[in-house]
Write a protein that holds these residues in place. Structure first.
Motif, PDB file in Angstrom:
ATOM      1  N   ASN A  54      -3.037   8.662  -3.994  1.00  0.00           N
ATOM      2  CA  ASN A  54      -3.867   7.354  -3.650  1.00  0.00           C
ATOM      3  C   ASN A  54      -3.645   6.185  -3.100  1.00  0.00           C
ATOM      4  O   ASN A  54      -3.986   5.167  -2.650  1.00  0.00           O
ATOM      5  N   CYS A  55      -2.958   6.629  -2.101  1.00  0.00           N
ATOM      6  CA  CYS A  55      -1.987   5.913  -1.124  1.00  0.00           C
ATOM      7  C   CYS A  55      -2.810   5.485  -0.239  1.00  0.00           C
ATOM      8  O   CYS A  55      -3.631   6.310   0.650  1.00  0.00           O
ATOM      9  N   ASP A  56      -2.863   4.157  -0.078  1.00  0.00           N
ATOM     10  CA  ASP A  56      -3.887   3.396   1.359  1.00  0.00           C
ATOM     11  C   ASP A  56      -3.236   2.657   2.145  1.00  0.00           C
ATOM     12  O   ASP A  56      -4.189   2.018   3.117  1.00  0.00           O
ATOM     13  N   GLY A  57      -1.993   2.199   1.587  1.00  0.00           N
ATOM     14  CA  GLY A  57      -1.202   1.135   2.746  1.00  0.00           C
ATOM     15  C   GLY A  57      -1.677  -0.222   2.494  1.00  0.00           C
ATOM     16  O   GLY A  57      -1.255  -0.555   2.433  1.00  0.00           O
ATOM     17  N   PHE A  58      -2.583   0.215   1.166  1.00  0.00           N
ATOM     18  CA  PHE A  58      -2.971  -1.926   0.253  1.00  0.00           C
ATOM     19  C   PHE A  58      -2.156  -1.525  -0.824  1.00  0.00           C
ATOM     20  O   PHE A  58      -1.195  -2.766  -1.066  1.00  0.00           O
ATOM     21  N   LEU A  59      -2.911  -0.661  -1.968  1.00  0.00           N
ATOM     22  CA  LEU A  59      -2.365  -1.336  -3.112  1.00  0.00           C
ATOM     23  C   LEU A  59      -1.065  -0.041  -3.129  1.00  0.00           C
ATOM     24  O   LEU A  59      -0.619  -0.370  -4.536  1.00  0.00           O
ATOM     25  N   VAL A  60      -0.916   0.980  -3.065  1.00  0.00           N
ATOM     26  CA  VAL A  60      -0.421   1.868  -2.811  1.00  0.00           C
ATOM     27  C   VAL A  60       0.241   2.278  -1.673  1.00  0.00           C
ATOM     28  O   VAL A  60      -1.063   2.599  -0.674  1.00  0.00           O
ATOM     29  N   LYS A  61       1.413   1.799  -1.042  1.00  0.00           N
ATOM     30  CA  LYS A  61       1.618   2.418   0.293  1.00  0.00           C
ATOM     31  C   LYS A  61       2.765   3.541   0.411  1.00  0.00           C
ATOM     32  O   LYS A  61       2.931   4.102  -0.715  1.00  0.00           O
ATOM     33  N   GLU A  62       2.927   4.123   1.487  1.00  0.00           N
ATOM     34  CA  GLU A  62       3.431   5.495   2.245  1.00  0.00           C
ATOM     35  C   GLU A  62       5.145   4.764   1.597  1.00  0.00           C
ATOM     36  O   GLU A  62       6.180   6.210   0.805  1.00  0.00           O
ATOM     37  N   THR A  63       5.450   3.845   1.335  1.00  0.00           N
ATOM     38  CA  THR A  63       6.900   3.570   1.020  1.00  0.00           C
ATOM     39  C   THR A  63       6.609   3.348  -0.615  1.00  0.00           C
ATOM     40  O   THR A  63       7.768   3.826  -0.912  1.00  0.00           O
ATOM     41  N   ASP A  64       5.813   3.350  -1.116  1.00  0.00           N
ATOM     42  CA  ASP A  64       6.476   3.368  -2.385  1.00  0.00           C
ATOM     43  C   ASP A  64       6.078   5.129  -2.887  1.00  0.00           C
ATOM     44  O   ASP A  64       6.578   5.203  -4.005  1.00  0.00           O
ATOM     45  N   ALA A  65       5.890   5.976  -1.961  1.00  0.00           N
ATOM     46  CA  ALA A  65       5.525   7.080  -2.527  1.00  0.00           C
ATOM     47  C   ALA A  65       7.225   7.783  -2.199  1.00  0.00           C
ATOM     48  O   ALA A  65       7.449   9.111  -2.981  1.00  0.00           O
ATOM     49  N   MET A  66       7.428   7.142  -0.824  1.00  0.00           N
ATOM     50  CA  MET A  66       9.208   7.797  -0.327  1.00  0.00           C
ATOM     51  C   MET A  66       9.739   6.808  -1.707  1.00  0.00           C
ATOM     52  O   MET A  66      10.913   7.951  -2.087  1.00  0.00           O
ATOM     53  N   ASN A  67      10.324   6.310  -2.182  1.00  0.00           N
ATOM     54  CA  ASN A  67      10.299   5.951  -3.145  1.00  0.00           C
ATOM     55  C   ASN A  67      10.572   6.006  -4.370  1.00  0.00           C
ATOM     56  O   ASN A  67      11.486   7.078  -5.458  1.00  0.00           O
ATOM     57  N   ILE A  68       9.509   6.870  -4.741  1.00  0.00           N
ATOM     58  CA  ILE A  68       9.095   8.143  -6.008  1.00  0.00           C
ATOM     59  C   ILE A  68      10.094   9.001  -5.816  1.00  0.00           C
ATOM     60  O   ILE A  68      10.782   9.721  -6.530  1.00  0.00           O
ATOM     61  N   LEU A  69      10.357   9.573  -3.981  1.00  0.00           N
ATOM     62  CA  LEU A  69      10.356  10.912  -4.143  1.00  0.00           C
ATOM     63  C   LEU A  69      11.926  10.380  -4.734  1.00  0.00           C
ATOM     64  O   LEU A  69      12.780  11.393  -4.600  1.00  0.00           O
TER      65      LEU A  69
END
Length: 966
Positions: A54-69
């Motif tokens: 769902n990463c789109d750079g708006f509501l879900v950012k790449e940094t969000d995915a990396m934080n979860i990782l």
């Protein structure tokens, strides 16, 4: 799924084809994450996949995915978004959500937008399951003094594995069944509501032949459709005009049961693109699906509505507690015993606000039914969810549940490809957890919980002495403070021509209800087999005990009937009353008047025993002060005993045929008996048939008429459906938060104020503000229905806010839904006082202690205070979901600093309070509060992230989302 997403995922290069099924595509997050991914708990892997997809750079950012990782170092330190794959609603909380959607359509139209665009963006299923009330509980068979006539003999033995005859001879009526088995000339006449209930092949206990319709269930259904017609028509309208939503009609089953048996995908396949199933729901029991390896939990209706409109949930990246199960389960321990034991361990481990994930050798011993029962108790130990990763046991269950071979192959291959499949025989790297809690299954013995709180566990071999201690203890969270000379009082009572004796500990309500247990065949079959052995031994249940059996779905009735135990449950009074939540949410018929009077006359501590998850004092009935949670077989056992003051090891349940004393050990089914019946009866055909019946609906629902207009035609005379006022001030631009000046305290509350205290779900008391309103609309008390059924009417729900008779307001000094209006000095109903403050233009706040908002997720526990004019709640601590609900409706959750509370600060609650919010409000910012006495003290603004601040500044999530359509 997110409505406002401008671009696709930047992780599209990670899309691969499934090796065994190359037409299927998926994000291979296991390769994307590498070694870090392999060390993640399985539940966090699901969050990571969702953020990547769902990463789109708006509501879900790449940094969000990396934080979860980077979960190992980022847990508890960052906020991450989560876009669930679907939403599940039940009607008590679903109707205000759909009413809000209807109101939002109107508000968007009035503000110049296109109302047709207002639709759920996330697949949504709404199950109409909370409307059932038990108006009828026992049929003529149970009420007859000598069922069948003639000399009383043991009920003929039924083999649990012997099917009924295909062509039964006609029944011509007799003294006990009076033709109500419906197989012959004496059966009752056909009427408008006598259509056969599908999937319920009950046997007449006198003829051993199929009964075409359960009389009690039909009567309750007729009442349900009659009193709820307005609500049901609104749901039917919703199913016609809103896209991406399906309505599952009444009498199908309760939301979490249907979610488990019918709606769960485990793996989503959308146009050949695969991703894990995940869900949020407005029912706290949504966590049940964790037992299937599906990430899901309950949230408030306010957050759910935002998810339905394409907004992600925002949560603090949680700690994950690994719960290691070892040892072998005792043959006498049921799933409920396992649940309560694990609950105790996890509560002691302080898992509130955390994920729990199960692993260890003991997990493979638990069936999916056991796992879902354990996961279902999440709200009681405070965890967000309790996750059982998919393993071979899960796949075997899915095969029995009707998954076809091709779908199972794809599911298994995909989960293994993204390393979401748990293989306990593999030597692969084990996940790392924030902490590990060990539970030895061998040490678990049967328990019940009560008499007032689910966390107070009592071993059944200590039950008699513990109840005695409760009589002695000072009145409080467990004690009743009964004088020693009155503890053995006996009150004689005449009932149905016979005299009975009531004493402290007598059981007057015994309910096997549609909450935790009905998803578990072994637990329900244990109750049935115990009933079978009890009846065969000559044991009975006293007729004044309010017994009921409310299965979670037709499948439960199906396997109880096909195994031959349902007639025995019925013989003891556990008649199927319908399909839905009933006793657990207060929807039970009053006790017989003679019994109520005797209890009150003798000040008897009467008891309710139920197989649910909630036993708050006064919830079942105001004269039943002790309530115990127990497994279904123990509910039946205590009903037979007629008292909780019994030692099962040394005292008999009762006297059987030939005067023989019958002990619990004589009728308790063995694990081998249970296993045999479960394996041979709970088969894939049952699940398949149930799904077919669900999709067909029922005759009453199919014939129900409803409008088809884009905007709902509000009926100004309606007492069920009203257009709420949440969007009255909707404008394109949000207004900055205003200062709260010279606010009075509406309520001064203590610790553990539950959502039941704030927003009752049961019956409407005749003396309440809601009752006065309904009476003014021409309704009689019989037509009041329940608060839950009227959640689509903000006028009723606002008046019902803080209307619980057990509400303890320090201004009043005793339990009562009252408060003081300080300008006039009057003691009034909470609504009446709030109404006066609003007319005077005076804002109000609430003072509270620890764990404010404890209990089931309930959106009106936030909406109600908002409409009462509450601007802020100031508490020592909050239940996590309720805190987010307050923000979602526009109420500021403020928290005393550690070590401080009203007492240490010298606050009486009679002061006026002024709170100022800076324009640059930040998460967990310290704010100063000034009182009318000149005192100034600091509090914490309990906003956890910038998204919550944005929602608060917009006046809540509803207005934030509505502005997106303008």
């Amino acid at each position: 799924l997110c409505l406002f997403r401008p671009t696709g995922s930047p992780y599209q290069p990670a899309i691969e084809a499934l090796e065994s099924h190359p037409e299927k595509k998926f994000y291979n997050v296991s390769k994307l994450g590498g070694a870090k991914y392999d060390s993640l708990p399985y539940s966090i892997r699901v969050l990571f996949e969702s953020s990547v997809r769902n990463c789109d750079g708006f509501l879900v950012k790449e940094t969000d995915a990396m934080n979860i990782l980077d979960w190992k170092t980022k847990q508890n330190h960052v906020e991450v978004p989560f876009c669930p794959a679907r939403v599940v609603l039940q009607d008590f909380t679903g109707i205000p959500a759909m009413v809000d959607f209807a109101a939002m359509r109107e508000a968007v139209r009035n503000a110049g937008g296109d109302p047709v665009k207002v639709n759920p963006a996330c697949p949504t299923d709404l199950t109409v399951d909370h409307s059932l009330q038990i108006d009828f509980s026992k049929c003529a068979i149970q009420n007859a003094p000598n069922p069948g006539g003639g000399e009383q003999k043991p009920l003929a033995r039924l083999s649990p594995l012997k099917p009924p005859l295909r062509k039964p001879p006609p029944c011509r009526g007799h003294g006990g069944c009076r033709g109500s088995c419906g197989t012959g000339e004496a059966s009752r006449s056909s009427g408008p509501f006598t259509a056969q209930i599908e999937n319920t092949p009950i046997l007449c206990p006198f003829h051993l032949q199929p009964v075409p319709e359960p009389e009690t269930a039909l009567k309750n259904q007729e009442m349900e459709f009659g009193r709820n017609r307005e609500r049901l028509q609104f749901f039917k309208w919703s199913s016609k005009v809103f896209e991406n939503i399906s309505i599952i009609p009444p009498e199908t089953g309760m939301a979490h049961q249907v979610n488990l048996e019918y709606l769960s995908r485990v793996v989503f396949d959308v146009k050949d693109f695969l991703h894990p199933d995940s869900v949020v729901g407005t029912d706290s029991h949504t966590t049940m699906v964790n037992g299937l390896g599906i990430l899901g939990w309950g949230v408030g209706g306010i957050e759910t509505e935002a998810v339905m409109l394409g907004m992600p949930l925002t949560l603090t990246l949680p700690e994950v507690v690994g719960c290691e199960l070892t040892g072998t389960v005792s043959p006498f321990a049921t799933s409920i015993d396992i649940v309560l034991s694990i609950t105790k361990h996890l509560r002691q481990a302080d898992v509130a606000g955390k994920f729990v994930e199960f692993f260890g050798s003991g997990v493979s011993q638990l069936s999916v039914a056991d796992r879902t029962t354990i996961a279902n108790m999440c709200p009681e130990y405070g965890a967000i969810l309790s996750f059982f990763p998919v393993d071979n046991v899960t796949l075997k269950h899915l095969k029995h549940a009707g998954f076809d071979k091709a779908k199972l192959e794809v599911t298994e291959a995909y989960l293994k490809a993204v390393k979401l499949f748990r293989n306990y025989e593999s030597s692969s790297r084990a996940p790392e957890y924030s902490q590990v809690v060990q539970v030895n299954l061998s040490s678990i013995i049967p328990y019940v919980s009560g008499p007032k709180r689910s966390k107070d566990r009592v071993a059944i071999n200590n039950m008699k002495s513990d109840f005695q201690a409760c009589l002695n203890e000072k009145s409080g969270v467990k004690g009743f403070q009964i004088a020693a000379e009155k503890q053995n009082d006996i009150v004689p009572v005449q009932y149905e021509g016979n005299e009975y004796k009531l004493s402290h500990g007598c059981v007057v309500i015994a309910a096997v209800i549609s909450c935790t247990n009905n998803c578990n065949p072994s637990v329900m079959l244990a109750a049935g087999l115990l009933a079978k052995k009890a009846v065969e031994a000559g044991l009975v249940v006293k007729p004044y005990i309010r017994t009921s059996l409310s299965p979670g779905s037709g499948m439960v009735t199906h396997y109880l009937s096909s195994s031959g135990v349902l007639p025995y449950l019925s013989k003891l009074g556990f008649e199927v009353v319908g399909y839905g939540c009933s006793t657990c949410v207060g929807n039970t018929a009053p006790l017989p008047e003679a019994i109520r009077n005797a209890i009150k006359q003798g000040d008897i501590i009467a008891c309710g025993v139920l197989s649910g998850t909630k036993n708050f004092e006064g919830r079942l009935c105001d004269c039943v002060r002790a309530n115990y949670l127990a497994s279904p077989p123990l509910v039946v056992a205590y009903a037979i005993a007629g008292t909780v003051r019994i030692d099962f090891d040394t005292e008999p349940l009762g006297t059987g045929f030939n005067g023989k004393s019958i002990y619990l050990r004589d009728i308790w089914p063995t694990r081998q008996e249970l296993h045999t019946v479960e394996e041979e009866r709970v088969i894939s055909s049952m699940f398949k048939e149930l799904k077919e019946k669900m999709e067909k609906g029922n005759k009453r629902w199919n014939l129900l008429e409803a409008p088809e207009s884009t905007l709902f035609p509000w009926d100004l005379k309606s007492t069920y459906i009203r257009c709420p006022s949440f969007f009255d001030k909707l404008a394109k631009e949000a207004v900055p938060p205003q200062a709260v000046e010279n606010a009075h305290v509406l309520l001064f509350l203590g610790d553990s104020v539950t959502t039941d205290h704030i927003s009752p779900a049961g019956s409407i008391a005749r003396s309440s503000a809601a009752a006065k309103y309904l009476t003014s609309k021409g309704l009689t008390p019989r037509e009041f229905n329940s608060y839950g059924a009227r959640r689509g009417n903000d006028a009723v729900m606002t008046r019902g806010t803080f209307a619980n008779i057990k509400l303890l307001n320090k201004f009043i000094g005793k339990p009562a839904p009252k408060t003081i209006h300080f300008p006039s000095g009057q003691t009034l109903d909470v609504f009446e006082a709030a109404e006066l403050y609003q007319k005077e233009g005076v804002p109000v706040i609430i003072l509270a202690g620890k764990k404010y908002g404890l209990g089931s997720s309930r959106d009106w526990a936030a909406k109600g205070p908002f409409l009462l004019g509450v601007k802020a709640v100031l508490a020592e601590s909050y239940e996590k979901v309720h805190r987010s609900q307050l923000i979602g409706i526009g109420i500021a959750p403020l928290q005393f600093r550690p070590g401080e509370n009203p007492s240490t600060l010298g606050l009486t609650g009679r002061e006026q309070f002024s709170i100022f919010f800076p324009p640059d409000l930040l998460p967990r910012m310290t704010l100063d509060i000034k009182t009318s006495t000149g005192k100034v003290f600091s509090v914490i603004a309990l906003f956890e992230n910038n998204m919550e601040i944005t929602l608060y500044k917009n006046g809540g999530s509803l207005n934030f989302v509505a502005r997106r359509f303008l």
